[in-house]
Motif scaffolding. Sequence first.
Motif, PDB file in Angstrom:
ATOM      1  N   GLY A  21      -3.233   5.649   3.565  1.00  0.00           N
ATOM      2  CA  GLY A  21      -2.098   6.562   3.479  1.00  0.00           C
ATOM      3  C   GLY A  21      -1.622   6.731   2.047  1.00  0.00           C
ATOM      4  O   GLY A  21      -1.787   5.841   1.210  1.00  0.00           O
ATOM      5  N   VAL A  22      -1.065   7.914   1.763  1.00  0.00           N
ATOM      6  CA  VAL A  22      -0.339   8.116   0.511  1.00  0.00           C
ATOM      7  C   VAL A  22       1.051   8.553   0.934  1.00  0.00           C
ATOM      8  O   VAL A  22       1.236   9.670   1.435  1.00  0.00           O
ATOM      9  CB  VAL A  22      -0.988   9.193  -0.380  1.00  0.00           C
ATOM     10  CG1 VAL A  22      -0.173   9.384  -1.662  1.00  0.00           C
ATOM     11  CG2 VAL A  22      -2.430   8.840  -0.711  1.00  0.00           C
ATOM     12  N   ASN A  23       2.018   7.659   0.807  1.00  0.00           N
ATOM     13  CA  ASN A  23       3.362   7.973   1.288  1.00  0.00           C
ATOM     14  C   ASN A  23       4.205   8.624   0.206  1.00  0.00           C
ATOM     15  O   ASN A  23       4.238   8.173  -0.940  1.00  0.00           O
ATOM     16  CB  ASN A  23       4.064   6.707   1.790  1.00  0.00           C
ATOM     17  CG  ASN A  23       5.471   7.021   2.243  1.00  0.00           C
ATOM     18  OD1 ASN A  23       6.402   7.039   1.446  1.00  0.00           O
ATOM     19  ND2 ASN A  23       5.637   7.309   3.520  1.00  0.00           N
ATOM     20  N   ASN A  44      -1.134   1.710   2.564  1.00  0.00           N
ATOM     21  CA  ASN A  44      -0.520   2.920   2.030  1.00  0.00           C
ATOM     22  C   ASN A  44      -0.208   2.792   0.544  1.00  0.00           C
ATOM     23  O   ASN A  44       0.430   1.832   0.120  1.00  0.00           O
ATOM     24  CB  ASN A  44       0.812   3.183   2.748  1.00  0.00           C
ATOM     25  CG  ASN A  44       0.619   3.720   4.148  1.00  0.00           C
ATOM     26  OD1 ASN A  44       0.367   4.904   4.328  1.00  0.00           O
ATOM     27  ND2 ASN A  44       0.713   2.826   5.130  1.00  0.00           N
ATOM     28  N   PHE A  45      -0.669   3.796  -0.226  1.00  0.00           N
ATOM     29  CA  PHE A  45      -0.137   3.939  -1.579  1.00  0.00           C
ATOM     30  C   PHE A  45       1.295   4.426  -1.448  1.00  0.00           C
ATOM     31  O   PHE A  45       1.634   5.159  -0.518  1.00  0.00           O
ATOM     32  CB  PHE A  45      -0.910   5.014  -2.361  1.00  0.00           C
ATOM     33  CG  PHE A  45      -2.299   4.628  -2.756  1.00  0.00           C
ATOM     34  CD1 PHE A  45      -2.523   3.754  -3.818  1.00  0.00           C
ATOM     35  CD2 PHE A  45      -3.404   5.161  -2.082  1.00  0.00           C
ATOM     36  CE1 PHE A  45      -3.810   3.421  -4.203  1.00  0.00           C
ATOM     37  CE2 PHE A  45      -4.691   4.824  -2.471  1.00  0.00           C
ATOM     38  CZ  PHE A  45      -4.898   3.952  -3.526  1.00  0.00           C
ATOM     39  N   TYR A  46       2.158   4.056  -2.401  1.00  0.00           N
ATOM     40  CA  TYR A  46       3.485   4.651  -2.458  1.00  0.00           C
ATOM     41  C   TYR A  46       3.539   5.556  -3.686  1.00  0.00           C
ATOM     42  O   TYR A  46       3.306   5.113  -4.808  1.00  0.00           O
ATOM     43  CB  TYR A  46       4.587   3.586  -2.530  1.00  0.00           C
ATOM     44  CG  TYR A  46       5.933   4.221  -2.693  1.00  0.00           C
ATOM     45  CD1 TYR A  46       6.398   5.116  -1.722  1.00  0.00           C
ATOM     46  CD2 TYR A  46       6.708   4.010  -3.824  1.00  0.00           C
ATOM     47  CE1 TYR A  46       7.606   5.766  -1.879  1.00  0.00           C
ATOM     48  CE2 TYR A  46       7.927   4.652  -3.980  1.00  0.00           C
ATOM     49  CZ  TYR A  46       8.365   5.526  -3.005  1.00  0.00           C
ATOM     50  OH  TYR A  46       9.554   6.179  -3.161  1.00  0.00           O
TER      51      TYR A  46
END
Lengths: 106, 272
Positions: A21-23, A44-46
């Motif tokens: 994920g890329v949030n 997830n990347f933030y």
Amino acid sequence: MYPHERSLVEKHPADQFAIVGVNSESTIEAARDAVKKNNLTWKNFYDGGTSGPISTRWNVNGWPTTYVIDSSGVIRYKDVRGDDLDAAIEALLAELNAREDDEGTR
Amino acid sequence: MPMSWILTLSVTLALTAPLPPSLHAFPADDSPQSEVTEAQQTAATAALAKLQERINAAWEEYMLPYREAKTDEEREAIQLDPKKSPTVVFLPEMLEFTRIHAGTDACLEALQEVMMMAARDEESGWVLDKVVDTVLVDFIEDEGVKELVRFAHYNPPSAANLRLLRAVADRSPHRTARASAYYSLSKILAAEKDTRAESRRLLDRLLKEYADVTFVRQTTYGDLVQGDIFELEHLQIGHVAPEIIGKKIDGNLMQLSAFRGKVVLLDFWGDW
């Protein structure tokens, strides 16, 4: 989207399939809450907001935006949803397994 | 001076003023436009506001079941009649409005709405051609057409949409409108492999000649186009996914290429 994604993670072996994920939540707290609330088990990347560096580089203007990438790192599908997404992932897993069989018998 | 008096006056003026020759349905010839009077502008703006109020009220009523539903199950069970959608119900009236108030600013605004309404209704494809004809005859010199083309790449694909964009790109005297048309065209053409080279040429031209033109707020076409060129060159099907190195939500570093060997669903998301 989340229940469907959870089902994909449950259905496919972890050494062959992953969701990344890329949030783009505006705060890290909101990102953490969103992961917890929706019971997301994947990484997830933030990105720090909708104009974060990853979204900007990947020219993302709408959420969700999805890419399906094969085991060699090549982009194979963009923004497929529902049954089409299931079929896309299964096709790429079949390719991966065919290649592994091939290498095994060589 | 009481507001109602002004309104009454302008409406009366509009009703008593002789109709200029361009005020007929979808003019077929390229006859020169007659000047639209101030009174006609005011009357058209007021009439459009009233019409929009009624459309908004109709939407409220149409969507009422969703507001009244108490559970997700109830919401899922709702079946709205697409024939009663305000989009379908009000389309004829909006078209009539653009006919009666041809040439006014409100007409251009209404045309934009008609285009969105028609795009959402499968049986109204013919309306798009009418709208485009009207725009090209009455508004091609008007800078306001940029509003019509700015987000045209989000319209469902149609020949009418492309015809509008190509005409504005070729014929508008305003560089703001041309920039919007080039950009929308480039987005549409980027979707198909065969037209990607033309898309790229339009992006290059935007970057060279129109980079300073505003898209929305602080963003210029120059800013936008950089991302689109990168997408054309590196983010198409068949390209190796560009590396991502960044922090995870837990603060630790992660990189996309570490997932090589697995099929990856890369999901840009937000819970809003």
